[in-house]
Design a protein around this motif. Structure first.
Motif, short mmCIF file in Angstrom:
data_model
loop_
_atom_site.label_atom_id
_atom_site.label_comp_id
_atom_site.label_asym_id
_atom_site.label_seq_id
_atom_site.Cartn_x
_atom_site.Cartn_y
_atom_site.Cartn_z
N GLU A 64 0.83 -1.21 0.00
CA GLU A 64 0.00 0.00 0.00
C GLU A 64 0.86 1.26 0.00
OE1 GLU A 64 -2.34 -3.35 1.17
OE2 GLU A 64 -0.51 -2.59 2.09
N GLU A 65 1.92 1.25 0.79
CA GLU A 65 2.80 2.42 0.85
C GLU A 65 3.52 2.64 -0.47
OE1 GLU A 65 3.40 1.86 5.65
OE2 GLU A 65 4.91 1.09 4.28
N HIS A 66 3.98 1.56 -1.09
CA HIS A 66 4.60 1.68 -2.42
C HIS A 66 3.59 2.22 -3.43
CE1 HIS A 66 8.67 0.10 -2.21
NE2 HIS A 66 8.25 -0.88 -1.43
N ALA A 67 2.37 1.69 -3.40
CA ALA A 67 1.34 2.13 -4.34
C ALA A 67 1.02 3.60 -4.15
CB ALA A 67 0.08 1.28 -4.16
N LEU A 68 0.97 4.04 -2.90
CA LEU A 68 0.72 5.45 -2.60
C LEU A 68 1.83 6.33 -3.15
CD1 LEU A 68 -0.79 7.76 -1.19
CD2 LEU A 68 0.38 7.10 0.92
N ILE A 69 3.07 5.95 -2.90
CA ILE A 69 4.21 6.72 -3.40
C ILE A 69 4.18 6.80 -4.92
CG2 ILE A 69 6.74 6.69 -3.64
CD1 ILE A 69 6.77 5.55 -0.71
N ASP A 70 3.91 5.67 -5.58
CA ASP A 70 3.83 5.65 -7.04
C ASP A 70 2.72 6.56 -7.57
OD1 ASP A 70 5.89 3.80 -7.01
OD2 ASP A 70 4.59 2.07 -7.45
N TYR A 71 1.55 6.48 -6.94
CA TYR A 71 0.41 7.26 -7.40
C TYR A 71 0.68 8.76 -7.26
CZ TYR A 71 -4.32 9.05 -7.88
OH TYR A 71 -5.42 9.76 -8.30
N VAL A 72 1.22 9.15 -6.12
CA VAL A 72 1.50 10.57 -5.90
C VAL A 72 2.58 11.05 -6.86
CG1 VAL A 72 2.32 12.28 -4.22
CG2 VAL A 72 0.65 10.55 -3.53
N ARG A 73 3.53 10.19 -7.20
CA ARG A 73 4.57 10.56 -8.17
C ARG A 73 3.94 10.85 -9.54
NH1 ARG A 73 9.54 12.75 -8.57
NH2 ARG A 73 10.28 12.33 -10.64
N VAL A 74 2.97 10.05 -9.92
CA VAL A 74 2.27 10.29 -11.20
C VAL A 74 1.55 11.64 -11.16
CG1 VAL A 74 0.37 9.48 -12.66
CG2 VAL A 74 2.05 7.85 -11.82
N LEU A 75 0.90 11.94 -10.04
CA LEU A 75 0.23 13.24 -9.91
C LEU A 75 1.24 14.38 -10.02
CD1 LEU A 75 -2.22 12.48 -6.97
CD2 LEU A 75 -2.74 12.53 -9.43
N PHE A 76 2.40 14.20 -9.42
CA PHE A 76 3.46 15.22 -9.49
C PHE A 76 3.87 15.47 -10.94
CE2 PHE A 76 8.08 15.81 -9.92
CZ PHE A 76 8.23 17.05 -9.31
N GLU A 77 4.05 14.40 -11.69
CA GLU A 77 4.53 14.53 -13.07
C GLU A 77 3.62 15.37 -13.95
OE1 GLU A 77 7.45 13.64 -14.16
OE2 GLU A 77 8.05 12.52 -12.38
N VAL A 78 2.33 15.37 -13.68
CA VAL A 78 1.38 16.08 -14.55
C VAL A 78 0.90 17.40 -13.96
CG1 VAL A 78 0.61 13.94 -15.64
CG2 VAL A 78 -0.64 14.82 -13.66
N THR A 79 1.45 17.81 -12.83
CA THR A 79 0.99 19.02 -12.16
C THR A 79 2.08 20.08 -12.14
OG1 THR A 79 -0.38 17.65 -10.69
CG2 THR A 79 0.01 19.92 -10.00
N GLY A 80 1.76 21.24 -12.69
CA GLY A 80 2.67 22.37 -12.59
C GLY A 80 2.59 22.97 -11.19
N ASP A 81 3.71 23.42 -10.67
CA ASP A 81 3.79 23.98 -9.32
C ASP A 81 3.11 23.07 -8.30
OD1 ASP A 81 5.17 26.35 -10.14
OD2 ASP A 81 3.27 27.05 -10.97
N PRO A 82 3.55 21.81 -8.23
CA PRO A 82 2.88 20.81 -7.39
C PRO A 82 3.02 21.06 -5.89
CG PRO A 82 4.95 19.96 -8.17
CD PRO A 82 4.74 21.27 -8.87
N ASP A 83 3.91 21.95 -5.50
CA ASP A 83 4.10 22.23 -4.07
C ASP A 83 3.05 23.20 -3.53
OD1 ASP A 83 5.36 24.07 -5.83
OD2 ASP A 83 6.48 24.92 -4.15
N ARG A 84 2.28 23.80 -4.40
CA ARG A 84 1.25 24.74 -3.97
C ARG A 84 -0.03 23.99 -3.61
NH1 ARG A 84 2.13 29.24 -8.68
NH2 ARG A 84 4.24 29.79 -8.06
N ALA A 85 -0.65 24.40 -2.52
CA ALA A 85 -1.92 23.79 -2.13
C ALA A 85 -2.98 24.13 -3.16
CB ALA A 85 -2.34 24.31 -0.76
N ASP A 86 -3.80 23.13 -3.52
CA ASP A 86 -4.89 23.38 -4.46
C ASP A 86 -5.97 24.26 -3.83
OD1 ASP A 86 -3.53 21.75 -6.20
OD2 ASP A 86 -5.00 20.12 -6.19
N ARG A 87 -6.16 24.08 -2.53
CA ARG A 87 -7.14 24.87 -1.78
C ARG A 87 -6.50 25.32 -0.48
NH1 ARG A 87 -12.65 21.30 -2.26
NH2 ARG A 87 -12.82 21.39 -4.53
N VAL A 88 -6.96 26.43 0.04
CA VAL A 88 -6.41 26.97 1.28
C VAL A 88 -6.53 25.94 2.41
CG1 VAL A 88 -6.69 28.78 3.03
CG2 VAL A 88 -6.87 29.35 0.60
#
Length: 187
Positions: A119-143
């Protein structure tokens, strides 16, 4: 064009100004260069910035085939993408599906290295995919995501592995654990 000429002509500084984040040009083998940055624009976005710089300089910049683009992920970007996915309700299903895939794969046992669960590996992999397609991924989407991001960074001490353990073990991820224990996919 050698390493000195890239630095001498300020390509890194110009990209830093355009992208709004620190961008470095580094020697990457013979007659090749690496473009490196943390978070910021996606790789495609950085390619567009390089093209704009090249066009503004009359083509005087390394050719595409001589550039290696390397975007690194900060712990904050990982936390921000994980918190956004959890809030949107996408995290639990992705973790369950990814863990089931890992368990069913012939190399599944080897993926258990490092003390992380499927589960932890799957979570890390999934979040990495989200990172790859998101510009400025360090910014919160919502306050309201800031509280979760800060908590996750604190509880995980800025380590992606530790943050994955926190999420799978408790920070709003009880659904993940319950679905797996109750016979969700992969069990």
């Amino acid at each position: 064009m050698g390493d000195r000429s890239i630095r001498g002509f300020g390509l890194g500084q110009e990209l830093t100004r355009i992208a709004g984040i620190e961008v470095a040009f580094v020697v990457d083998g013979i007659a090749a260069w690496g473009v490196e940055w943390v978070d910021g624009p996606t790789v495609d976005g950085m390619r567009a910035h390089v093209d704009a710089v090249r066009a503004g300089r009359g083509g005087f910049a390394p050719a595409d085939h001589r550039l290696a683009f390397r975007r690194r992920q900060s712990p904050r970007a990982w936390a921000a993408r994980a918190v956004a996915a959890e809030r949107e309700g996408r995290l639990a299903g992705a973790v369950v599906a990814g863990a089931a895939l890992r368990r069913g794969h012939p190399a599944g046992e080897a993926w258990g290295e490092g003390g992380l669960t499927a589960e932890e590996h799957a979570l890390i992999d999934y979040v990495r995919v989200l990172f790859e397609v998101t510009g400025d991924p360090d910014r919160a989407d919502r306050v309201e995501d800031e509280v979760g991001i800060s908590r996750l960074l604190l509880e995980g001490a800025g380590s992606v592995d530790a943050m994955a353990r926190v999420l799978v073990g408790g920070l709003g991820a009880e659904r993940v654990r319950l679905r797996v224990v109750r016979g969700g996919p992969g069990r």
